[in-house]
Scaffold this motif. Structure first.
Motif, PDB file in Angstrom:
ATOM      1  N   PHE A 252       0.829  -1.189   0.000  1.00 42.40           N
ATOM      2  CA  PHE A 252       0.000   0.000   0.000  1.00 42.40           C
ATOM      3  C   PHE A 252       0.864   1.239   0.000  1.00 42.40           C
ATOM      4  O   PHE A 252       1.948   1.261   0.556  1.00 42.40           O
ATOM      5  N   LYS A 253       0.364   2.285  -0.607  1.00 41.28           N
ATOM      6  CA  LYS A 253       1.136   3.525  -0.633  1.00 41.28           C
ATOM      7  C   LYS A 253       0.434   4.589   0.195  1.00 41.28           C
ATOM      8  O   LYS A 253      -0.764   4.794   0.090  1.00 41.28           O
ATOM      9  N   CYS A 254       1.177   5.254   0.992  1.00 42.10           N
ATOM     10  CA  CYS A 254       0.610   6.299   1.838  1.00 42.10           C
ATOM     11  C   CYS A 254       0.556   7.616   1.083  1.00 42.10           C
ATOM     12  O   CYS A 254       1.403   7.883   0.250  1.00 42.10           O
ATOM     13  N   PRO A 255      -0.396   8.437   1.398  1.00 40.51           N
ATOM     14  CA  PRO A 255      -0.382   9.801   0.843  1.00 40.51           C
ATOM     15  C   PRO A 255       0.830  10.540   1.391  1.00 40.51           C
ATOM     16  O   PRO A 255       1.254  10.309   2.503  1.00 40.51           O
ATOM     17  N   ARG A 256       1.361  11.412   0.592  1.00 40.63           N
ATOM     18  CA  ARG A 256       2.616  12.023   0.983  1.00 40.63           C
ATOM     19  C   ARG A 256       2.482  13.026   2.127  1.00 40.63           C
ATOM     20  O   ARG A 256       3.468  13.410   2.763  1.00 40.63           O
TER      21      ARG A 256
ATOM     22  N   GLN B 167       5.282   4.612   5.528  1.00 34.83           N
ATOM     23  CA  GLN B 167       4.616   4.510   4.221  1.00 34.83           C
ATOM     24  C   GLN B 167       3.886   3.191   4.049  1.00 34.83           C
ATOM     25  O   GLN B 167       2.926   3.095   3.328  1.00 34.83           O
ATOM     26  N   ALA B 168       4.376   2.180   4.687  1.00 35.64           N
ATOM     27  CA  ALA B 168       3.832   0.851   4.443  1.00 35.64           C
ATOM     28  C   ALA B 168       2.533   0.601   5.188  1.00 35.64           C
ATOM     29  O   ALA B 168       1.911  -0.442   5.024  1.00 35.64           O
TER      30      ALA B 168
ATOM     31  N   ILE C 266      17.980   2.750  -2.414  1.00 37.08           N
ATOM     32  CA  ILE C 266      16.635   3.203  -2.743  1.00 37.08           C
ATOM     33  C   ILE C 266      15.881   2.111  -3.491  1.00 37.08           C
ATOM     34  O   ILE C 266      14.699   1.874  -3.261  1.00 37.08           O
ATOM     35  N   ASP C 267      16.606   1.453  -4.353  1.00 37.65           N
ATOM     36  CA  ASP C 267      15.993   0.367  -5.116  1.00 37.65           C
ATOM     37  C   ASP C 267      15.482  -0.738  -4.205  1.00 37.65           C
ATOM     38  O   ASP C 267      14.452  -1.333  -4.432  1.00 37.65           O
ATOM     39  N   GLU C 268      16.243  -0.989  -3.172  1.00 34.91           N
ATOM     40  CA  GLU C 268      15.928  -2.104  -2.293  1.00 34.91           C
ATOM     41  C   GLU C 268      14.734  -1.841  -1.400  1.00 34.91           C
ATOM     42  O   GLU C 268      14.014  -2.745  -1.017  1.00 34.91           O
ATOM     43  N   LEU C 269      14.595  -0.604  -1.015  1.00 34.44           N
ATOM     44  CA  LEU C 269      13.558  -0.293  -0.049  1.00 34.44           C
ATOM     45  C   LEU C 269      12.212  -0.162  -0.735  1.00 34.44           C
ATOM     46  O   LEU C 269      12.129   0.250  -1.888  1.00 34.44           O
ATOM     47  N   PRO C 270      11.170  -0.508  -0.014  1.00 38.51           N
ATOM     48  CA  PRO C 270       9.868  -0.605  -0.646  1.00 38.51           C
ATOM     49  C   PRO C 270       9.210   0.742  -0.941  1.00 38.51           C
ATOM     50  O   PRO C 270       8.268   0.802  -1.717  1.00 38.51           O
ATOM     51  N   GLU C 271       9.673   1.831  -0.352  1.00 39.99           N
ATOM     52  CA  GLU C 271       8.946   3.083  -0.499  1.00 39.99           C
ATOM     53  C   GLU C 271       9.171   3.757  -1.851  1.00 39.99           C
ATOM     54  O   GLU C 271      10.144   3.492  -2.544  1.00 39.99           O
TER      55      GLU C 271
ATOM     56  N   LYS D 215      -3.480   9.158  13.504  1.00 35.07           N
ATOM     57  CA  LYS D 215      -3.203  10.496  12.990  1.00 35.07           C
ATOM     58  C   LYS D 215      -3.457  10.529  11.484  1.00 35.07           C
ATOM     59  O   LYS D 215      -4.055  11.462  10.961  1.00 35.07           O
ATOM     60  N   ARG D 216      -2.986   9.495  10.824  1.00 30.99           N
ATOM     61  CA  ARG D 216      -3.131   9.473   9.375  1.00 30.99           C
ATOM     62  C   ARG D 216      -4.593   9.368   9.006  1.00 30.99           C
ATOM     63  O   ARG D 216      -5.089  10.068   8.136  1.00 30.99           O
TER      64      ARG D 216
END
Lengths: 741, 97
Positions: A145-149, A203-204, A262-267, B54-55
Motif C-alpha cells: 500500500f502507498k501512503c499519501p505524501r 509509508q507501508a 533506494i531500489d531495495e527499499l519498498p517506499e 493520525k493518518r
C-alpha cells in the motif's frame, strides 16, 4: 563504562528479570487449572515466555530463543483457544518452564553457549509439548500500500552533515509478534553513538481497516554518529537481520550505493530521496542525478512510476526549504532528549534492588543509635532541664520512626515463600499418588526478610511431612467418609507482635498412643509419666523420632522434625501442634516479626533488670497483699498463674513491701510475672548471648541499657512452659523429672 | 470535542483491542482528543497505532489531538522523532529534583 561491561550489566538484569518472570510463569501455570477465567493467566504466561524470548534474542542466546519459541507458539495456541487447558498440558509446560530456568541459570553462571546435553533434554520436552499442537496456519500476507505524501513524518534537525553512518531499517512484519520492539533497538543504538537524525517511515501502513496492529509496518532512516565499526552496529540488529531489511552505509558512500539502497527499499523513491537529502546522506545534486538516472531507467519499465517521480522532483527544493524552516522547532528536542533519558531512568527505578548486606549494616547502625539514644534519654532525666527533656523526647521519637522505617525496608510478603509450595505440593502429590490441594491464605502478611529466608526449609519439612504421613490415600479417606482429595492449608497472620504460620492438613491426625509408646521405647519419658496432649505432640520434635511405619523417599526417617524445631527456635520462635485423630493436624509456628530490635518493657527484680517484649505485655497490676507466695492470683475473676521471676532466675528480691505483676500473653494463654519494680518502656536491640549460654532456658537474649548495664531479655514462651509444668506437677503431686522439650 | 482516555499500557499485547476502540471513536466524532496521561508503557506497536490514527484523521479530515502525554509516550515520540510531526501541544515534565 566499556561496551563489554555494559553488556555484562545488561545481561545481569536480563537474567534477574527472566528468573522473576519464570517464577510468575510457574505460579500462573500451577493455578491455571483452577482458574474459572484463565484468559488473564494465559496471557501472563504467554507474555513471560515472549519477553524472555525477545530479550534472549537481543543477547544472542539463540538456544534459549529456539527453545522458548516453541513453548511460546504452544502458548499462543492456548491463548487463541485452539487448544484447551488441561492438566496434561500443564504437566508438559512445567518442565519446560524448569528447563528455561536452567538455561537462564547457566547464563548466570557464565555459560552463554549452548550445551548439547541440555539441548537434547530440551528437545525431548518440546516433543512432548508438540503433541498438543498442530501446525498453526500462517497468514502473513501483508498488503502492499502507498501512503499519501502528507503523512511524511519528519523532522527537526540542526545542521547535521557529519553522521558517520546511514542506517536504513525496515523491520519485518512479524517483529512485534517475535517479541522485538524496533524502537528498543534504536534506543540501544544511542549507546553506540549519537543519533543525529532519525526519520520514521510509515509509508507501508495499510488503510486503517486492513491494518493489523500486531504487524510491524514501520521503518527508520537513521544518521548515526559513532565511532563503532560496521560489524558492531550490525550486531545490534543481529536478531532481526533475517526478517528485516537492515542496510548500513558509511557516510560518504558513492551515490551508486544509495541508488541501490533506494531500489531495495519498498517506499516511493522520490520520497526516500528527500529523506536522504534532508538527513545529509547525499546532496540534492546527487539526488537529482540519481532521480534522473532512475527516470531513464524507468521510462521503459514503469510508466506510472516515472510520472510520479517527475512530479516529485520539482517539489524537492520546496520541501527542503520547508524543512529548513522547521529546523528551529518550538521544542528544543535535542536538549530535551538528554533530560528525558535521565528521567526515564528515574521512573524505571521506582523499585531498586539493594544489597542485603548494606541493609543489614544500616539496621545494625540504627540498632546502635537506638541504644545510644536510650542512654541519652535516661541521662536527661537526671537533670531538671525541661528543654533538654523535650529535645531528647523529640530525638527518641525520630529515632523510633527511623527504626520503624528501616525495619519496614526488610519486610517482604510471605506469599513468595508460600507460592513455592504450589509446585512442591503438585509434584509430591503426584509422586505419592495422592490427590492433594494446597490452600494458601494470608500470603500478603509481611515478615522480616531474614525470617522469610530461614523459614522456607522448616516449612518444606512440615509440608512434605503432612503430605506423606498426614494425608491418607484416597481409599482410606473415602472409607473414613472424607473427600477423596486431601487438602493442605498454609496460613499466615499477625498475632500480638508475632507472625503465625500454620501448616494444617485434613489427614489422619497424630496418634497419641503410638507417640507415647514410641517415646517410652526410646526412653524419652517414663511409662507412668502424665503428659498433656501438647506435650505428647511436642515429642515428635525430639531427635530421631518417627512414628511412620514405612520409611518413604520423602520423610519418615525421623530426620527433619527436630531440625524444624531447631530452626524455628533459632528464629526466636516456637512451634506447637494441634491434632485430632482422624480429623487432621495443625502445626503452628509463632515467629517474631523482626529479629533485630524490639520494644521492651523494663522490670527490676532485686538488683537485676529484665526486659519483657512489650508486645507480650497486656497490663500491669499490683500483687494483692494477701497473695503470699502463691502461684496464682485472682485477676478480675480469672485465675492467673504467677511466675516469680526472682525464683526462676534465682535473684534475691529485696522488695519487702509489695510486688507488681506484669500480665503477659502468649499463644492465647495468660500468665503473671511477679517483679519488684516496673521501669517502663525501652527500645531494645537484641544482642545474642554467647555460645556458652545457648542452652539457658528462659532467656532470649541480652541488651545493653542506657547506663551501660546488661539486661536479660525474658523468653516468654519458655517461661510459659515452665509455668504449665509447675502447675500440672502441683495438681498431680507427682515428683516426675522434668523433660526439656 | 470528545475526549478519550487511554489507561495502562499501549503495547503489542493490547494494540488490537485499542485499535478497534479508537478507530471507532475517531469515526464517530468530528473531533477527538486522546488523553495519554495514563499510558504507563508504550512500545513501537503502540506508536504505530498512534501514527495510524493520525493518518486516518488527516485522510478523513477529522481533528485528532493527543494530550497530556505521559512520560513513556513523550520518550518514545522523541526517540522516533515524531514530536513535531504529530503537532500536538506538549507539556514538558518538570525535572523532578
Amino acid at each position: 563504562m566499556s561496551f563489554d561491561e555494559e553488556m555484562k550489566n545488561a545481561l545481569k538484569t536480563f537474567t534477574l528479570e527472566s528468573l522473576e518472570l519464570l517464577q510468575d510463569m510457574e505460579e500462573h501455570l500451577l493455578n491455571l487449572e483452577d482458574d474459572e477465567a484463565p484468559a488473564e493467566r494465559i496471557n501472563a504466561i504467554f507474555r513471560a515466555a515472549h519477553t524472555i524470548k525477545g530479550s534472549s534474542g537481543v543477547f544472542g542466546l539463540t538456544h534459549i530463543v529456539a527453545f522458548t519459541h516453541v513453548v511460546e507458539s504452544v502458548l499462543d495456541e492456548l491463548r487463541g483457544g485452539r487448544i484447551g487447558v488441561g492438566s496434561e498440558l500443564v504437566a508438559a509446560l512445567l518442565p519446560c518452564c524448569d528447563h528455561i530456568t536452567l538455561l537462564v541459570r547457566n547464563v548466570v553462571d557464565g555459560r552463554t553457549e549452548e550445551d548439547a546435553a541440555l539441548t537434547a533434554e530440551g528437545k525431548q520436552l518440546l516433543d512432548e509439548l508438540n503433541a498438543f499442537t498442530q501446525a498453526a496456519p500462517a497468514d502473513k500476507a501483508v498488503t502492499e500500500f502507498k501512503c499519501p505524501r502528507e503523512q511524511l513524518q519528519k523532522l527537526e534537525n540542526d545542521s547535521v552533515k557529519d553522521g558517520n553512518w546511514h542506517l536504513s531499517l525496515r523491520f519485518g512484519a512479524d517483529s512485534f509478534r517475535d517479541g522485538m520492539d524496533p524502537l528498543s533497538f534504536v534506543s540501544y543504538l544511542r549507546t553506540l553513538g549519537d543519533i543525529v537524525q532519525l526519520v520514521t517511515i510509515c509509508q507501508a501502513l495499510p488503510p486503517a481497516d486492513e491494518m493489523d496492529p500486531e504487524t510491524c509496518y514501520l521503518g527508520f532512516e537513521i544518521e548515526l554518529k559513532s565511532s563503532a565499526g560496521k560489524a558492531e552496529i550490525e550486531g545490534v540488529f543481529e536478531f532481526v537481520r533475517e526478517s528485516s531489511i537492515i542496510r548500513i552505509l558509511p557516510y560518504g558512500s558513492g551515490i551508486g550505493e544509495f541508488i541501490e539502497l533506494i531500489d531495495e527499499l519498498p517506499e516511493n523513491l522520490s520520497y526516500l530521496g528527500e529523506i536522504l537529502v534532508a538527513a545529509g546522506a547525499i546532496t540534492r545534486h546527487e539526488l537529482d542525478d540519481a532521480l534522473h538516472h532512475q527516470q531513464n531507467k524507468m521510462q521503459t519499465a514503469r510508466e506510472q512510476g516515472n510520472a510520479e517521480a517527475e512530479a516529485a522532483v520539482p517539489a524537492l527544493g520546496e520541501i527542503l526549504v520547508k524543512y529548513q524552516a522547521v529546523s528551529e522547532p518550538v521544542l528544543n528536542a535535542a536538549l530535551e532528549k538528554q533530560k528525558q533519558v535521565k528521567e526515564k531512568k528515574n521512573q524505571e527505578a521506582q523499585s531498586i534492588r539493594v544489597d542485603a548486606e548494606r541493609l543489614d549494616k544500616l539496621i545494625d547502625l540504627i540498632g546502635e543509635l537506638v541504644i545510644a539514644g536510650a542512654g541519652v534519654n535516661l541521662r536527661s532525666r537526671l537533670f531538671a532541664d525541661e528543654g533538654l527533656k523535650e529535645m531528647t523526647g523529640e530525638t527518641m521519637r525520630l529515632i523510633e520512626e527511623v527504626r520503624d522505617g528501616a525495619l519496614q525496608l526488610r519486610m517482604v510478603p510471605i506469599g513468595t515463600t508460600f507460592s513455592r509450595f504450589q509446585r512442591v505440593v503438585r509434584d509430591v502429590s503426584k509422586e505419592l499418588g495422592k490427590g492433594i490441594d494446597l490452600i494458601v491464605t494470608g500470603g500478603d502478611t509481611e515478615v522480616d526478610k531474614s525470617v522469610v529466608e530461614k523459614i522456607g526449609d522448616p516449612l518444606m519439612h512440615l509440608v512434605r511431612n503432612a503430605m506423606d504421613h498426614g494425608i491418607e490415600t484416597a481409599d482410606v479417606r473415602l472409607a473414613c467418609g472424607k473427600p477423596a482429595r486431601g487438602s493442605l492449608t498454609l496460613k499466615a497472620y499477625h498475632s500480638s507482635g508475632s507472625i503465625v504460620i500454620e501448616v494444617s492438613d485434613d489427614g489422619g491426625g497424630l496418634n497419641r498412643e503410638r507417640i507415647l509408646a514410641k517415646a517410652v521405647e526410646r526412653g524419652l519419658i517414663q511409662a507412668h509419666d502424665v503428659l498433656s496432649d501438647h506435650e505428647v505432640y511436642a515429642l515428635i520434635f525430639e531427635p530421631g523420632f518417627s512414628t511412620a511405619q514405612t520409611v518413604s523417599n520423602l520423610s519418615g526417617r525421623g530426620v527433619g522434625m527436630d531440625v524444624v524445631k531447631r530452626n524455628v527456635t533459632a528464629l526466636r520462635g516456637n512451634i506447637e501442634v494441634d491434632s485430632r485423630l482422624g480429623a487432621g493436624t495443625t502445626m503452628r509456628i509463632h515467629l517474631p516479626l523482626t529479629l533485630a530490635i524490639i520494644d521492651g518493657f523494663l522490670v527490676g527484680v532485686g538488683k537485676a533488670t529484665f526486659v519483657i517484649p512489650l508486645d507480650r505485655v497486656i497490663e500491669c497490676v499490683a500483687l494483692p497483699e494477701d497473695a503470699g507466695e502463691r502461684e496464682y492470683m485472682d485477676l478480675r475473676g480469672e485465675v492467673l498463674p504467677l511466675v516469680w521471676l526472682s525464683q526462676v532466675f534465682d535473684v534475691e528480691s529485696h522488695q519487702q513491701r509489695r510486688h507488681n505483676v506484669v500480665v503477659v500473653e502468649h499463644a492465647g494463654n495468660k500468665a503473671g510475672f511477679v517483679v519488684d519494680r516496673l521501669q517502663g518502656e525501652f527500645q531494645t536491640v537484641i544482642k545474642p548471648l554467647g555460645k556458652l549460654f545457648t542452652y539457658i532456658k528462659g532467656v532470649a537474649g541480652s541488651t545493653i541499657l542506657g547506663d551501660g548495664k546488661v539486661a536479660l531479655i525474658v523468653d516468654v514462651p519458655t517461661l510459659f512452659e515452665f509455668c504449665e509444668r509447675a502447675n500440672r506437677h502441683a495438681e498431680h503431686a507427682l515428683p516426675a523429672p522434668s523433660h526439656a522439650s | 470535542m470528545e475526549t478519550l482516555e487511554i489507561k495502562g499500557e499501549l503495547t503489542i499485547f493490547n494494540v488490537a483491542g485499542h485499535k478497534e476502540k479508537l478507530l471507532a471513536a475517531l469515526r464517530a466524532n468530528a473531533a477527538l482528543e486522546l488523553n495519554l496521561a495514563g499510558v504507563d508503557e508504550i512500545d513501537t506497536a503502540g506508536l504505530q497505532l498512534l501514527i495510524l490514527l493520525k493518518r486516518e484523521a488527516s485522510l478523513t479530515s477529522k481533528k485528532l489531538s493527543f494530550a497530556m502525554h505521559s512520560k513513556p509516550v513523550l520518550d518514545l515520540l522523541e526517540l522516533a522523532n515524531l514530536t513535531t510531526a504529530f503537532g500536538d501541544q506538549l507539556v514538558l515534565p518538570q525535572t523532578e529534583e
